[in-house]
Design a protein around this motif. Structure first.
Motif, PDB file in Angstrom:
ATOM      1  N   SER A  56       0.850  -1.187   0.000  1.00 27.18           N
ATOM      2  CA  SER A  56       0.000   0.000   0.000  1.00 27.18           C
ATOM      3  C   SER A  56       0.886   1.237   0.000  1.00 27.18           C
ATOM      4  CB  SER A  56      -0.925   0.021   1.222  1.00 27.18           C
ATOM      5  OG  SER A  56      -0.172   0.139   2.423  1.00 27.18           O
ATOM      6  N   GLY A  57       0.295   2.371  -0.366  1.00 27.81           N
ATOM      7  CA  GLY A  57       1.033   3.624  -0.385  1.00 27.81           C
ATOM      8  C   GLY A  57       0.119   4.768  -0.749  1.00 27.81           C
ATOM      9  N   SER A  58       0.650   5.973  -0.615  1.00 30.54           N
ATOM     10  CA  SER A  58      -0.138   7.169  -0.886  1.00 30.54           C
ATOM     11  C   SER A  58      -0.608   7.208  -2.335  1.00 30.54           C
ATOM     12  CB  SER A  58       0.690   8.418  -0.597  1.00 30.54           C
ATOM     13  OG  SER A  58       0.030   9.579  -1.072  1.00 30.54           O
ATOM     14  N   TRP A  59      -1.844   7.707  -2.534  1.00 27.72           N
ATOM     15  CA  TRP A  59      -2.394   7.818  -3.879  1.00 27.72           C
ATOM     16  C   TRP A  59      -1.601   8.779  -4.750  1.00 27.72           C
ATOM     17  CZ3 TRP A  59      -4.253  12.324  -6.076  1.00 27.72           C
ATOM     18  CH2 TRP A  59      -4.371  13.431  -5.203  1.00 27.72           C
ATOM     19  N   THR A  60      -0.729   9.589  -4.134  1.00 30.62           N
ATOM     20  CA  THR A  60       0.106  10.512  -4.905  1.00 30.62           C
ATOM     21  C   THR A  60       1.328   9.828  -5.509  1.00 30.62           C
ATOM     22  OG1 THR A  60       1.299  11.149  -2.891  1.00 30.62           O
ATOM     23  CG2 THR A  60      -0.619  12.477  -3.507  1.00 30.62           C
ATOM     24  N   GLU A 107      -2.856  -1.350  -2.547  1.00 32.99           N
ATOM     25  CA  GLU A 107      -3.894  -0.384  -2.181  1.00 32.99           C
ATOM     26  C   GLU A 107      -3.318   1.024  -2.138  1.00 32.99           C
ATOM     27  OE1 GLU A 107      -7.349   0.381   1.207  1.00 32.99           O
ATOM     28  OE2 GLU A 107      -5.662  -0.966   1.634  1.00 32.99           O
ATOM     29  N   TYR A 108      -3.975   1.927  -2.845  1.00 28.15           N
ATOM     30  CA  TYR A 108      -3.659   3.351  -2.723  1.00 28.15           C
ATOM     31  C   TYR A 108      -4.496   3.919  -1.576  1.00 28.15           C
ATOM     32  CZ  TYR A 108      -0.903   3.872  -6.999  1.00 28.15           C
ATOM     33  OH  TYR A 108       0.081   3.819  -7.945  1.00 28.15           O
ATOM     34  N   VAL A 109      -3.847   4.682  -0.688  1.00 28.79           N
ATOM     35  CA  VAL A 109      -4.545   5.249   0.468  1.00 28.79           C
ATOM     36  C   VAL A 109      -4.353   6.754   0.479  1.00 28.79           C
ATOM     37  CG1 VAL A 109      -4.290   3.139   1.844  1.00 28.79           C
ATOM     38  CG2 VAL A 109      -2.535   4.921   1.976  1.00 28.79           C
TER      39      VAL A 109
END
Length: 289
Positions: A186-190, A265-267
């Motif tokens: 997972s990681g930032s949507w940016t 997953e983008y968070v």
């Protein structure tokens, strides 16, 4: 006294085998149907062709149709001194197949250069009939069918005027890839963070351009840091859809599409909760004046 000169014999039925371009001019000759023309009646069982130590070479190592010179073939038998062999000269082809391997599911476009002579009517890819998609004077293309198993297969090129041409071990079916781990998952949507994908059969290490697409939860990777059949490192791109979970998907020309469901997953970025000291004005809902 008059001399009796040795009778010259001609080798018939030998074929220079077509081969894939490898930068080498060495040739292989098939002598399975070879015979001797010109043997005097009654001598047939007393003179034989020996090819066990033969050598053969194309006139050029480049793709094309070339003369093939054959040497070190000889005669044996009790009547051998009565005969000589005419120099054996053949014609053979060096061909190129692009790409020369692909996924077991098929579907990739293949170009064969100088693998035929004449108008191509059909191709046998292993045992499967395939119609050419397009062709020129020394090339043709077709779409690979799905294979039954991994490994090398022959092509047989069928033409209107020149019969069939065998292209041995022309193409290799590769096993489907598999993704084992995605770290982090997972990681930032940016985007902007490195993601390490491990597995097997992910791509062809001999061709840096083999990996043509990689997405994390639907967003294309911003860049590829490194790649091998067992590990690919990418920089995650920006997710246009914002936060969300989705598949890790990559496509390799040699190995096909490899997918791991719901693997990334983008968070949205988590903002820290503000804290206040006991004497902070915000604690009492007032401000200093």
């Amino acid at each position: 006294a008059a001399d009796i000169t040795a009778r010259q014999l001609t080798v018939t039925g030998s074929v220079a085998q077509a081969k894939a371009y490898d930068g080498n001019a060495a040739a292989i000759v098939n002598f399975t149907a070879a015979g001797l023309f010109g043997v005097v009646a009654g001598d047939e069982s007393d003179v034989a062709l020996v090819t066990s130590n033969y050598a053969a070479v194309f006139a050029s190592a480049d793709v094309g149709t070339h003369a093939v010179t054959v040497s070190d073939i000889e005669l044996s038998g009790p009547k051998e001194p009565n005969y000589t062999l005419q120099t054996l000269a053949l014609i053979g082809r060096i061909y190129r197949i692009t790409p020369s391997s692909g996924p077991l599911v098929g579907g990739n476009a293949i170009t064969v250069t100088n693998g035929h002579a004449g108008t191509v009517t059909n191709v046998l890819a292993g045992s499967i009939d395939v119609s050419p998609a397009s062709s020129g004077s020394d090339w043709f293309t077709f779409i690979m069918p799905a294979g039954a198993q991994t490994g090398l297969i022959d092509f047989v090129v069928q033409t209107e005027t020149s019969g069939n041409s065998l292209l041995p071990d022309a193409y290799s079916y590769n096993a489907a890839g598999a993704i084992a781990t995605v770290v982090p998952d997972s990681g930032s949507w940016t985007g902007g963070m490195e993601v390490v994908i491990t597995g097997s059969g992910l791509m062809d290490s001999s061709d840096p351009s083999d990996l043509t697409d990689l997405t994390l939860a639907g967003a294309s990777a911003a860049s590829i840091v490194s790649q091998s059949p067992t590990q690919i490192v990418v920089v995650a791109g920006v997710s246009a859809a914002g936060a969300g979970i989705g598949n890790v998907r990559l496509y390799s020309t040699a190995c096909g599409e490899t997918v791991l469901s719901n693997a990334f997953e983008y968070v949205r970025e988590v903002r820290p909760v503000p804290t206040f000291s006991s004497d902070s004005p915000q604690t009492f809902g007032t401000t200093n004046t």
